[in-house]
Design a protein around this motif. Structure first.
Motif, PDB file in Angstrom:
ATOM      1  N   ASP A   1     -36.038  -7.205 -11.157  1.00 50.72           N
ATOM      2  CA  ASP A   1     -35.422  -5.901 -11.365  1.00 50.72           C
ATOM      3  C   ASP A   1     -36.512  -4.836 -11.443  1.00 50.72           C
ATOM      4  OD1 ASP A   1     -33.487  -3.983 -11.788  1.00 50.72           O
ATOM      5  OD2 ASP A   1     -32.934  -4.638 -13.804  1.00 50.72           O
ATOM      6  N   MET A   2     -36.192  -3.650 -10.996  1.00 51.20           N
ATOM      7  CA  MET A   2     -37.080  -2.485 -11.088  1.00 51.20           C
ATOM      8  C   MET A   2     -36.194  -1.267 -11.301  1.00 51.20           C
ATOM      9  SD  MET A   2     -39.550  -3.102  -7.761  1.00 51.20           S
ATOM     10  CE  MET A   2     -40.621  -1.678  -8.016  1.00 51.20           C
ATOM     11  N   VAL A   3     -36.755  -0.170 -11.799  1.00 53.15           N
ATOM     12  CA  VAL A   3     -35.996   1.067 -11.861  1.00 53.15           C
ATOM     13  C   VAL A   3     -35.874   1.607 -10.443  1.00 53.15           C
ATOM     14  CG1 VAL A   3     -35.941   3.439 -12.718  1.00 53.15           C
ATOM     15  CG2 VAL A   3     -36.710   1.590 -14.217  1.00 53.15           C
ATOM     16  N   ARG A   4     -34.628   1.904 -10.070  1.00 50.77           N
ATOM     17  CA  ARG A   4     -34.365   2.383  -8.712  1.00 50.77           C
ATOM     18  C   ARG A   4     -33.438   3.608  -8.803  1.00 50.77           C
ATOM     19  NH1 ARG A   4     -32.758  -3.654  -6.996  1.00 50.77           N
ATOM     20  NH2 ARG A   4     -33.013  -4.001  -9.240  1.00 50.77           N
ATOM     21  N   LEU A   5     -33.718   4.639  -8.040  1.00 51.43           N
ATOM     22  CA  LEU A   5     -32.963   5.896  -8.119  1.00 51.43           C
ATOM     23  C   LEU A   5     -32.482   6.313  -6.744  1.00 51.43           C
ATOM     24  CD1 LEU A   5     -35.544   8.313  -9.813  1.00 51.43           C
ATOM     25  CD2 LEU A   5     -34.157   6.623 -10.991  1.00 51.43           C
ATOM     26  N   SER A   6     -31.281   6.885  -6.701  1.00 51.44           N
ATOM     27  CA  SER A   6     -30.811   7.443  -5.429  1.00 51.44           C
ATOM     28  C   SER A   6     -29.595   8.317  -5.647  1.00 51.44           C
ATOM     29  CB  SER A   6     -30.447   6.329  -4.442  1.00 51.44           C
ATOM     30  OG  SER A   6     -29.236   5.733  -4.844  1.00 51.44           O
ATOM     31  N   ASP A   7     -29.201   8.995  -4.577  1.00 50.98           N
ATOM     32  CA  ASP A   7     -27.940   9.743  -4.581  1.00 50.98           C
ATOM     33  C   ASP A   7     -26.823   8.904  -3.963  1.00 50.98           C
ATOM     34  OD1 ASP A   7     -29.071   9.828  -2.051  1.00 50.98           O
ATOM     35  OD2 ASP A   7     -29.239  12.014  -1.959  1.00 50.98           O
ATOM     36  N   ALA A   8     -27.080   7.616  -3.766  1.00 53.14           N
ATOM     37  CA  ALA A   8     -26.082   6.704  -3.189  1.00 53.14           C
ATOM     38  C   ALA A   8     -25.186   6.142  -4.286  1.00 53.14           C
ATOM     39  CB  ALA A   8     -26.799   5.558  -2.477  1.00 53.14           C
ATOM     40  N   ARG A   9     -24.238   5.326  -3.873  1.00 55.65           N
ATOM     41  CA  ARG A   9     -23.426   4.536  -4.814  1.00 55.65           C
ATOM     42  C   ARG A   9     -23.983   3.119  -4.847  1.00 55.65           C
ATOM     43  NH1 ARG A   9     -18.698   3.418  -2.823  1.00 55.65           N
ATOM     44  NH2 ARG A   9     -19.362   3.957  -0.722  1.00 55.65           N
ATOM     45  N   MET A  10     -23.334   2.295  -5.666  1.00 51.79           N
ATOM     46  CA  MET A  10     -23.700   0.880  -5.717  1.00 51.79           C
ATOM     47  C   MET A  10     -22.414   0.075  -5.821  1.00 51.79           C
ATOM     48  SD  MET A  10     -26.052  -1.058  -8.579  1.00 51.79           S
ATOM     49  CE  MET A  10     -24.934  -1.121  -9.981  1.00 51.79           C
ATOM     50  N   SER A  11     -22.368  -1.037  -5.159  1.00 52.54           N
ATOM     51  CA  SER A  11     -21.218  -1.918  -5.311  1.00 52.54           C
ATOM     52  C   SER A  11     -21.096  -2.309  -6.772  1.00 52.54           C
ATOM     53  CB  SER A  11     -21.423  -3.160  -4.463  1.00 52.54           C
ATOM     54  OG  SER A  11     -20.506  -4.153  -4.882  1.00 52.54           O
ATOM     55  N   GLY A  12     -19.860  -2.370  -7.235  1.00 50.40           N
ATOM     56  CA  GLY A  12     -19.628  -2.819  -8.612  1.00 50.40           C
ATOM     57  C   GLY A  12     -20.055  -4.251  -8.822  1.00 50.40           C
ATOM     58  N   THR A  13     -20.316  -4.942  -7.740  1.00 50.82           N
ATOM     59  CA  THR A  13     -20.690  -6.343  -7.843  1.00 50.82           C
ATOM     60  C   THR A  13     -22.196  -6.523  -8.018  1.00 50.82           C
ATOM     61  OG1 THR A  13     -20.912  -6.523  -5.454  1.00 50.82           O
ATOM     62  CG2 THR A  13     -18.753  -6.982  -6.372  1.00 50.82           C
ATOM     63  N   ALA A  14     -22.953  -5.408  -7.975  1.00 50.18           N
ATOM     64  CA  ALA A  14     -24.410  -5.493  -8.042  1.00 50.18           C
ATOM     65  C   ALA A  14     -24.897  -5.274  -9.483  1.00 50.18           C
ATOM     66  CB  ALA A  14     -25.028  -4.457  -7.109  1.00 50.18           C
ATOM     67  N   PHE A  15     -26.171  -5.527  -9.690  1.00 49.76           N
ATOM     68  CA  PHE A  15     -26.721  -5.385 -11.042  1.00 49.76           C
ATOM     69  C   PHE A  15     -28.167  -4.903 -10.925  1.00 49.76           C
ATOM     70  CE2 PHE A  15     -29.273  -9.162 -10.563  1.00 49.76           C
ATOM     71  CZ  PHE A  15     -28.553  -9.894  -9.626  1.00 49.76           C
ATOM     72  N   GLY A  16     -28.695  -4.337 -12.014  1.00 45.67           N
ATOM     73  CA  GLY A  16     -30.077  -3.885 -12.026  1.00 45.67           C
ATOM     74  C   GLY A  16     -30.208  -2.538 -12.732  1.00 45.67           C
ATOM     75  N   ALA A  17     -31.465  -2.114 -12.957  1.00 37.83           N
ATOM     76  CA  ALA A  17     -31.748  -0.826 -13.606  1.00 37.83           C
ATOM     77  C   ALA A  17     -31.671   0.267 -12.548  1.00 37.83           C
ATOM     78  CB  ALA A  17     -33.113  -0.861 -14.262  1.00 37.83           C
ATOM     79  N   ILE A  18     -30.458   0.603 -12.163  1.00 33.44           N
ATOM     80  CA  ILE A  18     -30.241   1.401 -10.959  1.00 33.44           C
ATOM     81  C   ILE A  18     -29.523   2.702 -11.294  1.00 33.44           C
ATOM     82  CG2 ILE A  18     -29.088   1.402  -8.723  1.00 33.44           C
ATOM     83  CD1 ILE A  18     -29.572  -1.659  -8.700  1.00 33.44           C
ATOM     84  N   VAL A  19     -30.193   3.809 -11.033  1.00 38.18           N
ATOM     85  CA  VAL A  19     -29.626   5.135 -11.275  1.00 38.18           C
ATOM     86  C   VAL A  19     -28.965   5.610  -9.985  1.00 38.18           C
ATOM     87  CG1 VAL A  19     -30.130   7.529 -11.882  1.00 38.18           C
ATOM     88  CG2 VAL A  19     -31.373   5.657 -13.006  1.00 38.18           C
ATOM     89  N   LEU A  20     -27.725   6.052 -10.117  1.00 36.50           N
ATOM     90  CA  LEU A  20     -26.894   6.355  -8.946  1.00 36.50           C
ATOM     91  C   LEU A  20     -26.325   7.757  -9.023  1.00 36.50           C
ATOM     92  CD1 LEU A  20     -24.934   3.061  -9.396  1.00 36.50           C
ATOM     93  CD2 LEU A  20     -26.482   3.466  -7.486  1.00 36.50           C
ATOM     94  N   HIS A  21     -25.738   8.186  -7.897  1.00 34.38           N
ATOM     95  CA  HIS A  21     -24.926   9.417  -7.815  1.00 34.38           C
ATOM     96  C   HIS A  21     -25.730  10.639  -8.240  1.00 34.38           C
ATOM     97  CE1 HIS A  21     -21.101   6.775  -8.863  1.00 34.38           C
ATOM     98  NE2 HIS A  21     -21.902   6.181  -7.997  1.00 34.38           N
ATOM     99  N   ILE A  22     -27.032  10.639  -8.028  1.00 42.29           N
ATOM    100  CA  ILE A  22     -27.827  11.800  -8.425  1.00 42.29           C
ATOM    101  C   ILE A  22     -27.290  13.037  -7.707  1.00 42.29           C
ATOM    102  CG2 ILE A  22     -30.104  12.878  -8.215  1.00 42.29           C
ATOM    103  CD1 ILE A  22     -31.352  10.167  -8.774  1.00 42.29           C
ATOM    104  N   SER A  23     -26.996  14.078  -8.505  1.00 33.90           N
ATOM    105  CA  SER A  23     -26.354  15.272  -7.948  1.00 33.90           C
ATOM    106  C   SER A  23     -27.052  16.534  -8.450  1.00 33.90           C
ATOM    107  CB  SER A  23     -24.877  15.292  -8.346  1.00 33.90           C
ATOM    108  OG  SER A  23     -24.247  16.462  -7.903  1.00 33.90           O
ATOM    109  N   PRO A  24     -27.239  17.543  -7.553  1.00 32.10           N
ATOM    110  CA  PRO A  24     -26.886  17.535  -6.136  1.00 32.10           C
ATOM    111  C   PRO A  24     -27.735  16.516  -5.359  1.00 32.10           C
ATOM    112  CG  PRO A  24     -27.391  19.773  -6.909  1.00 32.10           C
ATOM    113  CD  PRO A  24     -27.801  18.840  -7.976  1.00 32.10           C
ATOM    114  N   GLU A  25     -27.149  16.004  -4.292  1.00 34.05           N
ATOM    115  CA  GLU A  25     -27.835  15.015  -3.476  1.00 34.05           C
ATOM    116  C   GLU A  25     -29.014  15.643  -2.718  1.00 34.05           C
ATOM    117  OE1 GLU A  25     -25.875  13.775   0.202  1.00 34.05           O
ATOM    118  OE2 GLU A  25     -24.329  15.285  -0.168  1.00 34.05           O
ATOM    119  N   ALA A  26     -29.888  14.786  -2.202  1.00 31.75           N
ATOM    120  CA  ALA A  26     -31.065  15.273  -1.489  1.00 31.75           C
ATOM    121  C   ALA A  26     -30.676  16.097  -0.255  1.00 31.75           C
ATOM    122  CB  ALA A  26     -31.951  14.092  -1.082  1.00 31.75           C
TER     123      ALA A  26
END
Ligand code: FES
Length: 571
Positions: free
Chosen positions: A465-490
């Motif tokens: 696992d690592m810290v991961r950031l994006s303006d994307a979504r993630m499947s509810g089936t996934a796991f991890g230290a994942i920051v999502l839906h960053i808004s406003p998007e790039a």
């Protein structure tokens, strides 16, 4: 609103109402209906079967059962097609097409003569699309779902789509599973009809729909292949005839109070982060803004109780055996607004009390011994996410929830695909992986790419696992230290677009902060150099509609003009 019923409802425009009805009857009689049948309340049924949608494989059987229920209650069932979509078969993403399905459902419910409608959802985007359409059409509507798949197995190990899809693919990437075995596994992860059987988006949306009161009790968790699934469908058909007579509309059930119950349940079940986007879109259709702060506050008070993958150990069929959503509702009963009206015509309290007493089980923890204190989904704000971002903390490595690291930036999905596994990639386990231009406009369609794979050379060293950031979504089936839906998007010029390799990023989930440690002056300088990616516009067709109208994650990625109250300012 017209009081006309059945075949007399919403006549086609020939300028002569008598002729319009005569013509309609002439053509419907071509289907072989009697006058008696045509005088009954007409119950529409959304036929969401598609040869591309395995999650809806059982829809034809469900339609039979729903029709039986409608006829036993004295109505005339009429099924009609609406768009159907499966996650793995929709390019670029199912999110890109969700609003098209919602428009299809809304307009065909409104255009055709039905006194009530049964909505058959299932695969991730179909449930929110149907609820969005039904909310806007506001014809009496009741939802049922295709239900979760039963689990598969491989070498004695129980498997479920798609948490185990990702886990085993990760092992394949790390060289632990060879080509032949991963091929064999692909035949065992999804062993039949129904939706992903972990706490993914389909399970989440089914549960929050039941919690919101739009589905008969128990419906969310019944496996697709269980006989109860058909009995639930039959009961749904019968109830549809009654809601037609009662004129019980979605607007009487879905409101701010039931939306808060849905948010509570989203948190208590450890639901998919996609649920946040979809609930926000439904709220916009109902005329109010989805309140991310409220979600955060409710989350802080609502522990995660459901022990399902990806954050726990069980699968949906185990939740079904444990009593389904009712068992969860009983644990958080005091936190819910139990006076909310539901599709049964009774309150949530009445529905809970009408269910059999809870028995000993291990899929739903007691509130005194939760899986995770303080909610599954946390809101983050900061100079990197002025309009918010979220993290599913219940599915993250605890030690990474407070973390400072050096940014390793990928400017697009293609850039990530090109460089992620390169032995030359300058990356270490405590770096922060950043993906840009994967938001609603950027990709487009806000793909479930937020689950950035661990770079191959780190995966081979055992980094999980690592810290991961994006303006994307993630499947509810996934796991991890994942920051999502960053808004406003790039792609809309949000600060995420301004991150460069080597910048320091700080994540503090407890404080709800996501910070980019770069001076304001430097960010201003970078912003002046920034220009939007060339692809975020189109000249024609649905793509033009999409790029012109899609809103950001906090508005559920709905189209502005489809909201009950379109925002006056949008770009
Ligand atoms: Fe349809 Fe998972 S792909 S629910």
């Amino acid at each position: 609103m017209s009081k006309a019923k059945g075949m007399r409802k919403g006549l086609a425009g020939y300028g002569d109402a008598g002729f319009s009805l005569f013509l309609r009857k002439a053509f419907i009689k071509a289907m072989g209906y009697s006058d008696d049948a045509l005088d009954r309340p007409i119950i529409g049924i959304t036929n969401t079967y598609s040869g591309f949608n395995a999650c809806h494989r059982n829809v034809p059987d469900m339609i039979e059962a729903i029709k039986r229920g409608v006829m036993l209650a004295g109505g005339l069932p009429v099924d009609f097609p609406v768009i159907s979509m499966h996650e793995a078969f929709t390019n670029p993403t199912s999110m890109y097409v969700r609003n098209l399905m919602a428009m299809d459902a809304e307009e065909m419910i409104r255009a055709q003569p039905m006194d009530a409608v049964v909505l058959i959802g299932g695969c991730d985007k179909t449930v929110p699309a149907l609820l969005m359409g039904a909310a806007s059409a506001d014809v009496p509507a009741i939802m049922t779902v295709t239900g979760p798949m039963i689990t598969g197995s491989h070498k004695g190990e129980r498997l479920g789509a798609c948490t185990d899809c990702r886990r085993l693919w990760g092992q394949h990437r790390a060289g632990e599973i060879d080509e032949a075995e991963i091929e064999e596994i692909s035949g065992k992860l999804a062993p039949g009809a129904g939706t992903c059987m972990v706490m993914g988006t389909a399970s989440t949306m089914a549960l929050v729909t039941e919690a919101m009161g739009m589905m008969l009790p128990g419906g969310a968790s019944i496996p697709a292949v269980h006989a109860d699934r058909m009995r639930h469908a039959e009961a749904t058909g019968a109830r549809a005839v009654e809601i037609a007579a009662e004129n019980l509309r979605p607007s009487a059930i879905m409101n701010k109070a039931s939306m808060r119950n849905a948010m509570r349940v989203l948190q208590a079940v450890g639901g998919s982060t996609n649920g946040v986007v979809h609930l926000a879109a439904i709220a916009g259709r109902l005329g109010f803004d989805f309140d991310l702060e409220d979600l955060d506050q409710l989350g802080a008070e609502t522990p995660v109780l459901v022990d399902l993958k990806p954050s726990g150990q069980h699968y949906m069929e185990d939740l079904f055996r444990a009593g389904g959503l009712t068992t969860v509702l009983r644990e958080i009963q005091d936190l819910l607004d139990q006076d909310c009206m539901t599709i049964t015509g009774r309150t949530l309290r009445d529905n809970i009390e009408a269910q059999p007493p809870t028995w000993k089980q291990d899929a739903v923890r007691p509130i005194s011994d939760p899986i995770h204190q303080g909610g599954g989904i946390r809101l983050l704000r900061g100079n990197l996410a002025p309009n918010g971002a979220i993290i599913k903390q219940a599915a993250a490595t605890k030690s990474l929830l407070k973390h400072k690291g050096r940014a390793v930036v990928f400017t697009s999905l293609a850039d990530m695909a090109d460089r992620l596994d390169s032995p030359d990639l300058d990356v270490a386990a405590d770096d922060v992986l950043v993906l840009q231009n994967a938001g609603p406009k950027g990709a487009p369609g806000m793909p479930e790419a937020g689950y950035i794979p661990i770079p191959k050379k780190l995966a081979a060293q055992g980094v999980k696992d690592m810290v991961r950031l994006s303006d994307a979504r993630m499947s509810g089936t996934a796991f991890g230290a994942i920051v999502l839906h960053i808004s406003p998007e790039a792609a809309a010029g949000g600060p995420l677009a301004l991150v460069r390799d080597g910048d320091e990023i700080e994540l503090d989930v407890e404080a709800g902060r996501l910070s980019l440690h770069v001076t304001d002056e430097e960010l201003e300088r970078r912003k002046a150099e920034w220009s939007p990616p060339s692809h975020v516009k189109a000249e024609r067709g649905y793509a033009k509609l999409y790029y012109d109208e899609v809103l950001q994650a906090e508005d559920g990625c709905d189209f502005n003009f489809l909201r009950a109250k379109p925002r006056s300012l949008h770009d």
